[in-house]
Design an enzyme around this catalytic site. Structure first.
Site, PDB file in Angstrom:
ATOM      1  N   GLU A  28      14.856 -43.205  37.201  1.00  0.00           N
ATOM      2  CA  GLU A  28      15.463 -44.521  36.931  1.00  0.00           C
ATOM      3  C   GLU A  28      16.905 -44.576  37.428  1.00  0.00           C
ATOM      4  OE1 GLU A  28      14.125 -44.277  32.727  1.00  0.00           O
ATOM      5  OE2 GLU A  28      13.602 -46.382  33.021  1.00  0.00           O
ATOM      6  N   GLU A  74       7.133 -40.969  30.866  1.00  0.00           N
ATOM      7  CA  GLU A  74       7.462 -41.277  29.461  1.00  0.00           C
ATOM      8  C   GLU A  74       6.220 -41.494  28.611  1.00  0.00           C
ATOM      9  OE1 GLU A  74       9.134 -42.355  32.042  1.00  0.00           O
ATOM     10  OE2 GLU A  74      11.287 -42.446  31.620  1.00  0.00           O
TER      11      GLU A  74
HETATM   12  C1  3H9 Z   1      13.183 -40.549  29.416  1.00  0.00           C
HETATM   13  O1  3H9 Z   1      13.639 -40.213  30.464  1.00  0.00           O
HETATM   14  C2  3H9 Z   1      13.482 -41.850  28.746  1.00  0.00           C
HETATM   15  C3  3H9 Z   1      14.137 -42.854  29.667  1.00  0.00           C
HETATM   16  O2  3H9 Z   1      13.181 -43.608  30.349  1.00  0.00           O
HETATM   17  C4  3H9 Z   1      14.894 -43.902  28.898  1.00  0.00           C
HETATM   18  C5  3H9 Z   1      16.150 -43.548  28.262  1.00  0.00           C
HETATM   19  C6  3H9 Z   1      16.880 -44.732  27.672  1.00  0.00           C
HETATM   20  N1  3H9 Z   1      14.935 -33.138  27.727  1.00  0.00           N
HETATM   21  O3  3H9 Z   1       8.596 -27.686  30.849  1.00  0.00           O
HETATM   22  P1  3H9 Z   1       9.434 -26.489  31.060  1.00  0.00           P
HETATM   23  C7  3H9 Z   1      13.364 -28.306  28.542  1.00  0.00           C
HETATM   24  S1  3H9 Z   1      12.176 -39.536  28.548  1.00  0.00           S
HETATM   25  C8  3H9 Z   1      15.298 -32.009  27.096  1.00  0.00           C
HETATM   26  O4  3H9 Z   1       9.030 -25.223  30.418  1.00  0.00           O
HETATM   27  P2  3H9 Z   1       8.718 -26.471  33.835  1.00  0.00           P
HETATM   28  C9  3H9 Z   1      12.133 -27.720  27.895  1.00  0.00           C
HETATM   29  O5  3H9 Z   1      12.081 -27.994  26.528  1.00  0.00           O
HETATM   30  C10 3H9 Z   1      12.044 -38.072  29.527  1.00  0.00           C
HETATM   31  N2  3H9 Z   1      14.774 -30.789  27.417  1.00  0.00           N
HETATM   32  O6  3H9 Z   1       9.682 -26.218  32.625  1.00  0.00           O
HETATM   33  C11 3H9 Z   1      12.303 -26.248  28.197  1.00  0.00           C
HETATM   34  O7  3H9 Z   1      13.242 -25.721  27.291  1.00  0.00           O
HETATM   35  P3  3H9 Z   1      13.114 -24.216  26.780  1.00  0.00           P
HETATM   36  C12 3H9 Z   1      11.182 -38.237  30.698  1.00  0.00           C
HETATM   37  C13 3H9 Z   1      13.867 -30.750  28.378  1.00  0.00           C
HETATM   38  O8  3H9 Z   1       9.429 -25.942  35.026  1.00  0.00           O
HETATM   39  C14 3H9 Z   1      12.957 -26.260  29.588  1.00  0.00           C
HETATM   40  O9  3H9 Z   1      13.525 -27.569  29.747  1.00  0.00           O
HETATM   41  N3  3H9 Z   1      10.990 -36.960  31.344  1.00  0.00           N
HETATM   42  C15 3H9 Z   1      13.448 -31.898  29.064  1.00  0.00           C
HETATM   43  O10 3H9 Z   1       7.355 -26.006  33.534  1.00  0.00           O
HETATM   44  C16 3H9 Z   1      11.990 -26.009  30.705  1.00  0.00           C
HETATM   45  O11 3H9 Z   1      10.895 -26.901  30.595  1.00  0.00           O
HETATM   46  C17 3H9 Z   1       9.993 -36.161  30.999  1.00  0.00           C
HETATM   47  O12 3H9 Z   1       9.187 -36.478  30.158  1.00  0.00           O
HETATM   48  C18 3H9 Z   1      14.028 -33.136  28.709  1.00  0.00           C
HETATM   49  N4  3H9 Z   1      13.693 -34.296  29.331  1.00  0.00           N
HETATM   50  O13 3H9 Z   1       8.632 -28.065  33.957  1.00  0.00           O
HETATM   51  C19 3H9 Z   1       9.937 -34.848  31.718  1.00  0.00           C
HETATM   52  N5  3H9 Z   1      12.505 -31.546  29.987  1.00  0.00           N
HETATM   53  O14 3H9 Z   1      13.231 -23.368  28.008  1.00  0.00           O
HETATM   54  C20 3H9 Z   1       9.715 -33.745  30.739  1.00  0.00           C
HETATM   55  C21 3H9 Z   1      12.378 -30.212  29.882  1.00  0.00           C
HETATM   56  O15 3H9 Z   1      14.239 -24.096  25.810  1.00  0.00           O
HETATM   57  N6  3H9 Z   1       9.782 -32.429  31.353  1.00  0.00           N
HETATM   58  N7  3H9 Z   1      13.183 -29.713  28.925  1.00  0.00           N
HETATM   59  O16 3H9 Z   1      11.769 -24.140  26.142  1.00  0.00           O
HETATM   60  C22 3H9 Z   1       8.797 -31.923  32.117  1.00  0.00           C
HETATM   61  O17 3H9 Z   1       7.804 -32.546  32.421  1.00  0.00           O
HETATM   62  C23 3H9 Z   1       8.966 -30.497  32.564  1.00  0.00           C
HETATM   63  O18 3H9 Z   1       9.888 -29.879  31.701  1.00  0.00           O
HETATM   64  C24 3H9 Z   1       9.469 -30.302  34.016  1.00  0.00           C
HETATM   65  C25 3H9 Z   1       9.755 -28.812  34.279  1.00  0.00           C
HETATM   66  C26 3H9 Z   1       8.385 -30.810  34.994  1.00  0.00           C
HETATM   67  C27 3H9 Z   1      10.754 -31.067  34.266  1.00  0.00           C
END
Ligand code: 3H9
Length: 721
Positions: free
Chosen positions: A132, A152
């Site tokens: 975004e 999301e």
């Molecule tokens: C959003 O954006 C809302 C907006 O539209 C509006 C706002 C107003 N935040 O998955 P992994 C941490 S909602 C905080 O094992 P990978 C995760 O907990 C968001 N922490 O790695 C982990 O911590 P730890 C929309 C986050 O390489 C570490 O990062 N975005 C977040 O297998 C590694 O994660 C999503 O929904 C976060 N957003 O995969 C994306 N993301 O090491 C969500 C990750 O302490 N994330 N962490 O356990 C993912 O899909 C995967 O993490 C990603 C990496 C593909 C990025």
């Protein structure tokens, strides 16, 4: 910021070891501004692990944009250090109290309205709020390996920073519907074809940065327009409303019970029918509704629970793991074949051993058919069928396991058989190889005890169909070595599973709780509830099916032998009357031969009623509320016992098991999270009442549940060790 506060040299993880560049300004703890290479200002975000939009990132970008404008930069590039572009809002800040900082909307406004070109340079994944932000840049360039998505929906939300209005304006309504309701990550090639990004860059991070700077320089030199996605209306004008109706019908089954997919669709409808600013208002209202509701809270909880499950307190993060170059699977039945497919899908050669050629041929034939079906549906490329089959070698000789780094036994549940197999594997497997059992309930310590190396033995419980189901319940034996424990988790990740480490007990976490639910379902049949009534309560709760539909699907005659059948259980009666389940169209339900649709069978209901009356069970009306409580509360009670015994490391691990292996609706978090939301005191009181009325070990109240109920504690938050 005072100039003297600004470090002028720093190291950047994204730029290769030791690379140093001059830095003009460190704007916040995670964002810096560099204008030393050219008049193009480069804003770099460095907020490990995934550059989430924490408050200091938002503030840093906001300040950086303003400073670059004030400094007279000709253009601005936004790039991230580390492994990825911004992967979204910082989910851990949701519902919390992060320090006040520039809002995402303020920052986006400065970017979109910038009088000089802003170019987003993307590597890794641009997800959610990350994409975004990038959509507010005037141009986007991405590495060939980069990916794009608004996921999301998977945490029960919708993109709340303008994504619902901007994405359809760029890639069109049909694609936006698909992308936003699935959360799928689009590869760079697709993103470029759809107009989401403007240039694909081959090479590494350095190449990306250089390409983005030169794109920005070109934009200045050629006075390229400052494209605001918000102003692009061609893709959202005159959209046929039927598109939305058709799309809703298409995803209805998959999204049953979930709020977020429908809310995402409503926002895209708004994009297609309202001016941008009005659409943004719809997005904001629906976003807040989801954000403050129980479904998103449960799904966000599940997101972190899954990641938490990877962490085993007494196993150091750097524990060496076995590098699996070759795997072995014993048994080519449904389970063995499915397990072998997981390895082949991950590109790992796998040897499958069966006792005779006919069984082997049958098993590998099923595997091939599965691949062919996937290819015909388009979920894998046609050439992948032969590629993956080529990685699977069939054999009838266990000695072929000699060079395997891991061997997984997947024969039926018979302790003596398993022991004899492990005695043999002990002779055959090379030193250091992992010897795993796919047992779903048996004592892994007893299996390990027949080997000379119990430290190499572990349980790896896959769920059927093993090539589809995400859960891998790893079962740690008393002697399993740290390396074997860490390896089981690492291998699970490598083959795309959600791993949870549990301890040894009958049925481990998942099946042990399921047994309790099954016992109470059978009891309620005897009291007058029908199979359809019981199944329906679970279906309405959000499970894909209830216990009786599940039995029909699995086959009623599993383990049933006509010559030993004595009409002593409902199941025996069913089999004796020729009912085998879905496979012959008759089970607890009747199945339409064409559509396989199930309808309740009055004959079966009468058979059950008569059986119950003959055994002296009084018949009565059982309410849906009672059914729900009697199915789910004993599971929660058992979950608390499992936790108390240290079989599960933490309450949230139990939830990961149930969401990923047993169809617990993720929008209810899992049994422990759900119990917390209902209230432990209420559940404990109900368990005491039912226990008094019905008796049975599964109603004996867990001391941990009692204690947490009294203290106002949480099951989901409870952790051992
Ligand atoms: C959003 O954006 C809302 C907006 O539209 C509006 C706002 C107003 N935040 O998955 P992994 C941490 S909602 C905080 O094992 P990978 C995760 O907990 C968001 N922490 O790695 C982990 O911590 P730890 C929309 C986050 O390489 C570490 O990062 N975005 C977040 O297998 C590694 O994660 C999503 O929904 C976060 N957003 O995969 C994306 N993301 O090491 C969500 C990750 O302490 N994330 N962490 O356990 C993912 O899909 C995967 O993490 C990603 C990496 C593909 C990025």
């Amino acid at each position: 910021m005072d100039a003297s506060d600004r470090p002028n040299v720093t190291e950047w993880p994204g730029r290769g070891r030791g690379a140093k560049i001059a830095v003009m300004a460190q704007l916040s703890e995670s964002v810096s501004l560099d204008t030393t290479d050219s008049s193009v200002a480069v804003l770099t975000v460095d907020n490990p692990p995934v550059n989430a939009l924490s408050w200091h990132v938002r503030q840093g970008i906001f300040d950086g944009l303003n400073q670059a404008l004030a400094d007279g930069a000709s253009a601005i590039v936004l790039i991230c250090a580390g492994r990825t572009f911004i992967a979204g809002a910082d989910i851990s800040e949701f519902g919390g109290t992060a320090p006040k900082a520039a809002s995402l909307a303020d920052m986006q406004e400065v970017m979109e309205n910038s009088p000089i070109p802003v170019v987003a340079a993307i590597h890794g994944t641009a997800l959610g709020g990350g994409l975004e932000v990038a959509l507010c840049a005037h141009y986007r360039v991405g590495l060939a390996s980069s990916k794009y998505g608004l996921p999301e929906v998977n945490i029960g939300l919708l993109p709340g920073a303008g994504g619902t209005q901007r994405l359809p304006r760029l890639i069109g309504v049909p694609k936006a519907l698909e992308a936003m309701t699935s959360g799928r990550h689009l590869p760079a090639s697709e993103a470029a074809a759809d107009g989401l990004i403007d240039e694909v860059v081959e090479g590494d991070w350095e190449a990306l940065r250089a390409a983005a700077v030169s794109f920005a320089e070109r934009a200045v030199a050629e006075s390229l327009p400052l494209v605001k996605v918000r102003d692009r209306d061609d893709q959202v004008t005159d959209v046929d409303p039927q598109i939305f109706a058709d799309f809703r019908a298409k995803i209805a089954r998959k999204t049953r019970g979930f709020l977020a997919p429908e809310y995402n669709i409503r926002c895209i409808e708004a994009a297609a029918s309202l001016p941008f600013d009005e659409g943004i208002k719809v997005e904001a209202t629906l976003f807040m509704e989801l954000m403050t509701g129980p479904q998103s809270a449960a799904q966000r909880y599940a997101f972190f629970a899954e990641r938490q499950a990877n962490k085993i307190p007494d196993i150091a993060k750097d524990t060496p793991t076995v590098d699996v170059q070759k795997a072995g699977v014993l048994g080519a039945g449904t389970m063995g074949g499915g397990i072998a497919m997981n390895f082949a899908n991950a590109g790992i050669p796998v040897t499958v051993v069966e006792r005779d050629d006919a069984s082997l041929e049958r098993g590998l034939g099923v595997v091939r058919k599965n691949y062919e079906r996937s290819a015909s549906r388009g979920s894998i490329p046609a050439e992948a069928v032969e590629q993956r089959m080529g990685l699977i070698t069939g054999s009838t000789d266990k000695n072929d396991f000699a060079d395997c780094d891991i061997v997984i036994e997947a024969v039926f549940e018979d302790m003596e058989l398993k022991k004899s197999i492990f005695t043999e594997l002990d002779q055959i497997c090379k030193p250091g190889a992992i010897m795993a059992s796919n047992t779903s309930a048996l004592d892994v310590n007893e299996i390990a005890s027949v080997t000379s190396r119990p430290e190499s033995v572990i349980g790896m419980h896959f769920f059927s169909p093993a090539n589809v189901m995400k859960l891998l319940e790893n079962v740690r034996g008393d002697a399993s070595s740290d390396t074997v424990v860490a390896s089981a988790m690492a291998i699970g990740k490598q083959i795309g599973k959600v791993g949870v480490m549990v301890g040894v007990c009958n049925g481990f976490v998942g099946n042990r709780m399921l047994f309790m639910r099954g016992a109470e379902a059978d009891r309620m049949l005897m009291e007058g509830a029908t199979p359809a009534q019981i199944d329906n309560v679970l279906f309405e709760f959000g499970f894909p099916m209830g216990p009786f539909s599940m039995s029909d699907l699995a086959g009623l005659d599993i383990g049933w032998k006509a010559e030993k059948s004595t009409s002593s259980t409902v199941r025996e009666l069913m089999c004796e009357s020729g009912r085998r389940g879905q496979k012959n169209g008759m089970g607890y339900y009747r199945y339409d031969p064409e559509t396989r649709a199930a309808t309740p069978d009055p004959e079966v209901e009468e058979m059950i009623r008569q059986f119950a009356i003959d055994r002296g069970h009084e018949q009565r009306e059982v309410t849906d509320q009672e059914i729900m409580e009697r199915l789910l509360y004993p599971m929660i009670n058992e979950g608390a016992k499992i936790l108390d015994e240290g079989i599960a490391i933490r309450g949230s691990d139990i939830d990961v098991v149930w969401v990923n292996g047993y169809g617990w609706p993720i929008y209810r978090g899992g049994p422990m999270h759900w119990a917390d939301s209902v209230g432990l005191a209420e559940i404990a009181a109900k368990i005491a009442d039912y226990g008094e009325r019905l008796g049975g070990r599964h109603w004996d109240r867990s001391p941990l549940l009692e204690r947490l109920a009294a203290e106002g504690g949480s099951l989901a938050g409870h952790q051992n060790g």
